[in-house]
Design a protein around this motif. Structure first.
Motif, PDB file in Angstrom:
ATOM      1  N   ILE A 200       0.885  -1.167   0.000  1.00 52.32           N
ATOM      2  CA  ILE A 200       0.000   0.000   0.000  1.00 52.32           C
ATOM      3  C   ILE A 200       0.921   1.215   0.000  1.00 52.32           C
ATOM      4  O   ILE A 200       1.502   1.576   1.016  1.00 52.32           O
ATOM      5  N   SER A 201       1.065   1.809  -1.157  1.00 52.72           N
ATOM      6  CA  SER A 201       2.112   2.817  -1.322  1.00 52.72           C
ATOM      7  C   SER A 201       1.577   4.230  -1.500  1.00 52.72           C
ATOM      8  O   SER A 201       2.348   5.191  -1.444  1.00 52.72           O
ATOM      9  N   HIS A 202       0.267   4.383  -1.734  1.00 51.36           N
ATOM     10  CA  HIS A 202      -0.311   5.705  -1.948  1.00 51.36           C
ATOM     11  C   HIS A 202      -1.465   5.918  -0.973  1.00 51.36           C
ATOM     12  O   HIS A 202      -2.297   5.029  -0.780  1.00 51.36           O
ATOM     13  N   VAL A 203      -1.516   7.093  -0.386  1.00 51.46           N
ATOM     14  CA  VAL A 203      -2.584   7.405   0.560  1.00 51.46           C
ATOM     15  C   VAL A 203      -3.120   8.803   0.267  1.00 51.46           C
ATOM     16  O   VAL A 203      -2.354   9.747   0.043  1.00 51.46           O
ATOM     17  N   PHE A 204      -4.445   8.899   0.224  1.00 53.88           N
ATOM     18  CA  PHE A 204      -5.113  10.187   0.023  1.00 53.88           C
ATOM     19  C   PHE A 204      -5.527  10.718   1.388  1.00 53.88           C
ATOM     20  O   PHE A 204      -6.205  10.021   2.155  1.00 53.88           O
ATOM     21  N   VAL A 205      -5.108  11.945   1.700  1.00 54.87           N
ATOM     22  CA  VAL A 205      -5.317  12.533   3.020  1.00 54.87           C
ATOM     23  C   VAL A 205      -6.024  13.874   2.879  1.00 54.87           C
ATOM     24  O   VAL A 205      -5.634  14.706   2.050  1.00 54.87           O
ATOM     25  N   GLY A 206      -7.045  14.087   3.687  1.00 59.17           N
ATOM     26  CA  GLY A 206      -7.727  15.374   3.703  1.00 59.17           C
ATOM     27  C   GLY A 206      -7.058  16.323   4.678  1.00 59.17           C
ATOM     28  O   GLY A 206      -7.273  16.231   5.888  1.00 59.17           O
ATOM     29  N   VAL A 207      -6.220  17.220   4.171  1.00 59.72           N
ATOM     30  CA  VAL A 207      -5.589  18.234   5.022  1.00 59.72           C
ATOM     31  C   VAL A 207      -6.551  19.407   5.191  1.00 59.72           C
ATOM     32  O   VAL A 207      -6.765  19.913   6.285  1.00 59.72           O
ATOM     33  N   GLU A 208      -7.108  19.876   4.098  1.00 60.98           N
ATOM     34  CA  GLU A 208      -8.151  20.904   3.989  1.00 60.98           C
ATOM     35  C   GLU A 208      -7.652  22.324   4.232  1.00 60.98           C
ATOM     36  O   GLU A 208      -7.922  23.211   3.440  1.00 60.98           O
ATOM     37  N   SER A 209      -6.924  22.562   5.322  1.00 63.91           N
ATOM     38  CA  SER A 209      -6.446  23.927   5.585  1.00 63.91           C
ATOM     39  C   SER A 209      -5.221  23.874   6.488  1.00 63.91           C
ATOM     40  O   SER A 209      -5.154  23.037   7.392  1.00 63.91           O
ATOM     41  N   PRO A 210      -4.257  24.776   6.275  1.00 67.15           N
ATOM     42  CA  PRO A 210      -3.131  24.873   7.209  1.00 67.15           C
ATOM     43  C   PRO A 210      -3.459  25.727   8.429  1.00 67.15           C
ATOM     44  O   PRO A 210      -2.636  25.838   9.342  1.00 67.15           O
ATOM     45  N   ASP A 211      -4.657  26.333   8.449  1.00 65.03           N
ATOM     46  CA  ASP A 211      -5.049  27.244   9.529  1.00 65.03           C
ATOM     47  C   ASP A 211      -5.760  26.464  10.634  1.00 65.03           C
ATOM     48  O   ASP A 211      -6.859  25.929  10.432  1.00 65.03           O
ATOM     49  N   GLU A 212      -5.156  26.414  11.807  1.00 69.80           N
ATOM     50  CA  GLU A 212      -5.688  25.604  12.902  1.00 69.80           C
ATOM     51  C   GLU A 212      -7.091  26.028  13.310  1.00 69.80           C
ATOM     52  O   GLU A 212      -7.950  25.181  13.599  1.00 69.80           O
ATOM     53  N   GLU A 213      -7.365  27.318  13.337  1.00 66.44           N
ATOM     54  CA  GLU A 213      -8.690  27.784  13.754  1.00 66.44           C
ATOM     55  C   GLU A 213      -9.763  27.356  12.759  1.00 66.44           C
ATOM     56  O   GLU A 213     -10.901  27.070  13.145  1.00 66.44           O
ATOM     57  N   ILE A 214      -9.418  27.313  11.488  1.00 68.28           N
ATOM     58  CA  ILE A 214     -10.369  26.852  10.472  1.00 68.28           C
ATOM     59  C   ILE A 214     -10.668  25.367  10.670  1.00 68.28           C
ATOM     60  O   ILE A 214     -11.820  24.928  10.574  1.00 68.28           O
ATOM     61  N   LEU A 215      -9.641  24.580  10.953  1.00 68.58           N
ATOM     62  CA  LEU A 215      -9.836  23.148  11.183  1.00 68.58           C
ATOM     63  C   LEU A 215     -10.730  22.908  12.397  1.00 68.58           C
ATOM     64  O   LEU A 215     -11.608  22.039  12.371  1.00 68.58           O
ATOM     65  N   LYS A 216     -10.525  23.673  13.448  1.00 64.80           N
ATOM     66  CA  LYS A 216     -11.366  23.524  14.641  1.00 64.80           C
ATOM     67  C   LYS A 216     -12.814  23.890  14.324  1.00 64.80           C
ATOM     68  O   LYS A 216     -13.745  23.187  14.736  1.00 64.80           O
ATOM     69  N   MET A 235       4.908  10.163   6.909  1.00 60.85           N
ATOM     70  CA  MET A 235       4.403   9.274   5.858  1.00 60.85           C
ATOM     71  C   MET A 235       5.376   9.235   4.688  1.00 60.85           C
ATOM     72  O   MET A 235       5.707   8.170   4.161  1.00 60.85           O
ATOM     73  N   ASN A 236       5.826  10.400   4.274  1.00 59.96           N
ATOM     74  CA  ASN A 236       6.744  10.499   3.139  1.00 59.96           C
ATOM     75  C   ASN A 236       8.048   9.744   3.401  1.00 59.96           C
ATOM     76  O   ASN A 236       8.460   8.881   2.612  1.00 59.96           O
ATOM     77  N   LYS A 237       8.690  10.029   4.511  1.00 67.66           N
ATOM     78  CA  LYS A 237       9.997   9.439   4.785  1.00 67.66           C
ATOM     79  C   LYS A 237       9.929   7.927   4.942  1.00 67.66           C
ATOM     80  O   LYS A 237      10.914   7.228   4.685  1.00 67.66           O
ATOM     81  N   ASN A 238       8.770   7.422   5.351  1.00 67.03           N
ATOM     82  CA  ASN A 238       8.632   5.993   5.607  1.00 67.03           C
ATOM     83  C   ASN A 238       7.943   5.238   4.473  1.00 67.03           C
ATOM     84  O   ASN A 238       7.477   4.117   4.672  1.00 67.03           O
ATOM     85  N   GLY A 239       7.878   5.843   3.289  1.00 67.46           N
ATOM     86  CA  GLY A 239       7.515   5.080   2.105  1.00 67.46           C
ATOM     87  C   GLY A 239       6.123   5.264   1.555  1.00 67.46           C
ATOM     88  O   GLY A 239       5.742   4.568   0.609  1.00 67.46           O
ATOM     89  N   LEU A 240       5.327   6.190   2.103  1.00 70.33           N
ATOM     90  CA  LEU A 240       3.982   6.432   1.584  1.00 70.33           C
ATOM     91  C   LEU A 240       3.969   7.684   0.714  1.00 70.33           C
ATOM     92  O   LEU A 240       4.443   8.743   1.128  1.00 70.33           O
ATOM     93  N   SER A 241       3.413   7.562  -0.476  1.00 65.34           N
ATOM     94  CA  SER A 241       3.213   8.718  -1.346  1.00 65.34           C
ATOM     95  C   SER A 241       1.868   9.344  -1.003  1.00 65.34           C
ATOM     96  O   SER A 241       0.827   8.709  -1.156  1.00 65.34           O
ATOM     97  N   PRO A 415       7.709   5.505  -8.810  1.00 59.90           N
ATOM     98  CA  PRO A 415       6.683   6.419  -8.279  1.00 59.90           C
ATOM     99  C   PRO A 415       6.969   7.882  -8.598  1.00 59.90           C
ATOM    100  O   PRO A 415       6.036   8.673  -8.763  1.00 59.90           O
ATOM    101  N   TYR A 416       8.246   8.236  -8.704  1.00 60.19           N
ATOM    102  CA  TYR A 416       8.585   9.599  -9.111  1.00 60.19           C
ATOM    103  C   TYR A 416       8.050   9.883 -10.514  1.00 60.19           C
ATOM    104  O   TYR A 416       7.422  10.925 -10.760  1.00 60.19           O
ATOM    105  N   ILE A 417       8.260   8.949 -11.434  1.00 65.38           N
ATOM    106  CA  ILE A 417       7.773   9.125 -12.804  1.00 65.38           C
ATOM    107  C   ILE A 417       6.250   9.154 -12.843  1.00 65.38           C
ATOM    108  O   ILE A 417       5.638   9.950 -13.572  1.00 65.38           O
ATOM    109  N   VAL A 418       5.611   8.298 -12.037  1.00 68.93           N
ATOM    110  CA  VAL A 418       4.144   8.282 -11.992  1.00 68.93           C
ATOM    111  C   VAL A 418       3.611   9.643 -11.567  1.00 68.93           C
ATOM    112  O   VAL A 418       2.645  10.165 -12.141  1.00 68.93           O
TER     113      VAL A 418
END
Length: 441
Positions: A200-216, A235-241, A415-418
């Motif tokens: 399992i090499s690819h993961v889709f993550v919902g970050v949504e916003s870098p603003d903490e107050e918006i996330l709250k 995730m990146n350093k340990n092998g997940l794209s 994966p870089y080429i992909v």
């Protein structure tokens, strides 16, 4: 939930005198429009305990009907999908599902209302049977595990991986997987390690916003509990794209949100991000709140979140939101900047297990991809090299990075080429947005 294309398909099918059966999240929430378009049979909710009734109605040549599920069925009742009915050459990815539901309750998301807050799971044995069926049918490409949140029930995820890892090794690693997961995965190094061991090499993550107050304010507390940048870097350093999603247009959002998203993406080096304008979905707490406030524009609801007309009245100027949205696409997918970000991302990823001397079960029968798939890969790489290595202004950078990846982290070259190939699609969206920004007015 692209409403317009759904309505168009229903109308076209009726013009061809076909019986139309429609189900899914959108029609479960808003059934009136598909009925008006000519749908014959409407299925609202999950189908496991309704399918016998639907089939019986079709066999009895009934003229139409509505079938509605009032409970969430156990997924142990879900039958083995009929993958044999699929024309597999038409697809790059097959999908399976191991669970439904999510333990989190984000204000803008409809998953909890549709499928519940307690994840319901198939047995690990069911999951393996589905993969075994795909394998027997000759599938050797990507498999999307379409759970709303694969790690929503950690014990279930680990139980699936306990069977999946040896199955993959004994079958010669026939699949590459992509999952959706919450960002708290980044603080669970044991689970990350198990995911990558299962390919399992690819993961889709919902970050949504870098603003903490918006996330709250959006009730996305899981993104606040763990430092976002640290989690994504783990995730990146340990092998997940990672593919990440971001949303512009939340209530309380300050001017410059697009620039803050761009700065965040550049700091984490995530190559491919989905930038969305906030689109209010039916069956969400946000829909109910804005409707009560008189700010919901229901007639503008289309399901399209990659630009277009907002379906609500924002609390800052709409023109400002849409301009930031276009400029964020323009900045992040400028070809040279995208290439550099992708290069840094995969240089910082650890080498694969095989590169580190860890190999699959030597008794495994390696069932590689066929000649047709290999030829397709060569064609895609050739097209990429033509566009980015010869035509693009960043052509020197392209070749410099190609050879740099081969030298410094060769096990991550594919994966870089992909990701570089995926960038081509993002470039086209960027070009379209810049050309026709009037679509947002």
């Amino acid at each position: 939930v692209q409403k317009q294309s759904l309505i168009s398909l229903i109308k076209e099918a009726k013009q061809r005198n076909k019986i139309v059966v429609v189900g899914g999240p959108y029609v479960s929430s808003v059934p009136e429009e598909v009925q008006a378009a000519g749908c014959d049979f409407l299925v609202r909710g999950e189908v496991e305990r309704l399918m016998d009734k639907v089939v019986m109605a079709l066999e009895n040549r009934e003229q139409g009907g509505v079938f509605e599920a009032h409970t969430h069925p156990p997924l142990t009742e879900s039958p083995l999908p009929r993958f044999d009915l699929v024309r597999m050459d038409d697809y790059l990815t097959m999908s399976i599902q191991t669970s439904r539901g999510c333990p989190f309750d984000c204000e803008f998301c409809d998953i909890v209302n549709l499928y519940g807050r307690t994840p319901r799971c198939k047995s690990p044995e069911q999951v393996i049977r589905e993969l075994d069926y795909l394998y027997q049918l000759g599938w050797r490409r990507e498999v999307f595990i379409s759970d709303d949140n694969f790690i929503g029930n950690r014990a279930h995820a680990m139980a699936v991986l306990d069977l999946l890892i040896p199955w993959m090794k004994s079958h010669g690693e026939p699949f590459n997987f992509i999952v959706q997961a919450s960002v708290n995965l980044g603080k669970d190094l044991e689970l990350i390690d198990r995911l990558t061991e299962a390919n399992i090499s690819h993961v889709f993550v919902g970050v949504e916003s870098p603003d903490e107050e918006i996330l709250k304010a959006a009730h996305k507390y899981q993104n606040v509990k763990t430092p976002l940048i640290d989690s994504l870097n783990n995730m990146n350093k340990n092998g997940l794209s990672v593919m990440a999603s971001f949303i512009i247009g939340f209530d309380g959002e300050k001017k410059g949100a697009g620039e803050r998203i761009c700065a965040f993406v550049q700091e984490t080096n995530i190559p491919v991000v989905m930038l969305n304008t906030l689109h209010i979905l039916p069956n969400t707490k946000l829909w109910d709140r804005l409707k009560n406030d008189g700010r919901l524009l229901e007639d503008s609801t289309s399901g399209q979140s990659t630009g277009g007309v907002l379906n609500y009245i924002p609390d800052r100027p709409e023109e400002e939101i849409l301009e930031e949205y276009v400029q964020a696409w323009n900045y992040l997918y400028e070809p040279s900047r995208f290439l550099e970000r992708t290069y840094r991302y995969y240089l910082s990823m650890r080498p694969t297990r095989a590169a580190g001397g860890v190999v699959a079960d030597p008794a495994a029968t390696v069932n590689g991809r066929g000649f047709k798939d290999a030829a397709g890969d060569i064609q895609r790489f050739a097209r990429l090299s033509w566009r980015q290595g010869l035509v693009s202004r960043a052509r020197r950078q392209y070749w410099r990075q190609i050879f740099g990846m081969m030298k410094h982290n060769p096990s991550r070259f594919v994966p870089y080429i992909v990701r570089c190939i995926m960038g081509e699609d993002m470039f086209r969206i960027r070009k379209s947005l810049l050309k026709d920004s009037r679509a947002f007015q």
